[in-house]
Enzyme design. Structure first.
Site, short mmCIF file in Angstrom:
data_model
loop_
_atom_site.label_atom_id
_atom_site.label_comp_id
_atom_site.label_asym_id
_atom_site.label_seq_id
_atom_site.Cartn_x
_atom_site.Cartn_y
_atom_site.Cartn_z
CB CYS A 132 -0.81 0.12 1.22
SG CYS A 132 -0.14 1.22 2.70
CD GLU A 133 -0.40 5.78 -3.75
OE1 GLU A 133 0.27 4.72 -4.77
OE2 GLU A 133 -1.50 6.26 -3.77
CG HIS A 134 -2.22 5.90 1.49
ND1 HIS A 134 -3.20 5.35 1.34
CD2 HIS A 134 -2.03 6.90 0.52
CE1 HIS A 134 -4.23 5.78 0.26
NE2 HIS A 134 -2.93 6.54 0.18
CG HIS A 135 0.06 2.84 5.92
ND1 HIS A 135 -1.14 2.81 5.37
CD2 HIS A 135 0.10 3.50 6.42
CE1 HIS A 135 -2.01 3.53 6.05
NE2 HIS A 135 -1.61 3.96 7.08
CD GLN A 166 -8.98 -4.12 -2.62
OE1 GLN A 166 -8.08 -4.63 -1.49
NE2 GLN A 166 -9.80 -4.74 -2.97
CG HIS A 226 -5.88 -3.34 2.73
ND1 HIS A 226 -5.14 -1.85 1.84
CD2 HIS A 226 -6.73 -4.31 1.94
CE1 HIS A 226 -6.30 -2.75 0.41
NE2 HIS A 226 -7.24 -2.99 0.33
CB CYS A 247 -1.89 -0.42 6.91
SG CYS A 247 -2.97 -0.27 5.43
ZN ZN Z 1 -2.08 1.34 3.61
#
Ligand code: ZN
Length: 185
Positions: free
Chosen positions: A76-79, A117, A145, A147
């Protein structure tokens, strides 16, 4: 293109940032290891789905094709934590089909990069529409996920389901139902 030296430097700095000592024995080779790993887990950034979808075969009848349970791993590109699960793809050909392994390859192209996603689901559908030019395509992705499960709301086992419909799948409920039946069966 993964710059292994930059990744190595960044991991060293990161380890210091979380209060670790990157020179202690157990961590000594970690930056190098992560740099090598990035070559694999982010290899999709250097790939073009067109290469996998270009080689097609002619078909006489345009019956729905479903490839289900395509296992994938992404980050995931956020975490930058993993999310992973299964992708299911259906399309109605327009005179040509691709080898079934090519659909799995297409999933890999978009999974192996920093990703969200919803975006991955759309990108897979759009790539198939653009390069294979079917009458329509439908993609469903179900994923867990990390995260969500190892931090934050901590809901192990919860799944995120995303869908993308293009072309003849957009309005045709019968086709959508065929897809769901085949994916669940
Ligand atoms: Zn994430």
């Amino acid at each position: 293109m993964v710059d292994q030296n930059k990744v190595k430097e960044a991991v060293k700095l990161f380890l210091e940032g979380i209060g670790e000592d990157p020179t202690r024995e157990g961590l000594l080779e970690t930056p190098e290891r992560i740099a090598r790993m990035c070559m694999e887990i982010f290899s999709g950034m250097e790939e073009d789905a067109r290469e996998h979808l270009a080689k097609t075969f002619s078909v006489a009848n345009n019956e729905i094709v479903v490839e289900k349970d395509i296992v994938f791993y992404s980050a995931c590109e956020h975490h930058l934590l993993p999310f992973y699960g299964k992708a299911h793809i259906a399309y109605v050909p327009n005179g040509k089909v691709v080898g079934l392994s090519k659909l799995a390859r297409t999933v890999e192209v978009y999974a192996k990069r920093p990703q969200i996603q919803e975006q991955m689901t759309s990108q897979i559908a759009d790539a198939i529409m653009e390069h294979l030019e079917p009458q329509g395509v439908m993609v469903m992705v179900e994923a867990e996920h990390m995260c969500m499960t190892m931090r934050g709301v901590k809901k192990p086992g919860s799944k995120t389901i995303t869908m993308a419909k293009r072309g003849c799948f957009e309005e045709n409920m019968q086709l959508q139902n065929d897809f769901f039946r085949m994916v669940q069966g």
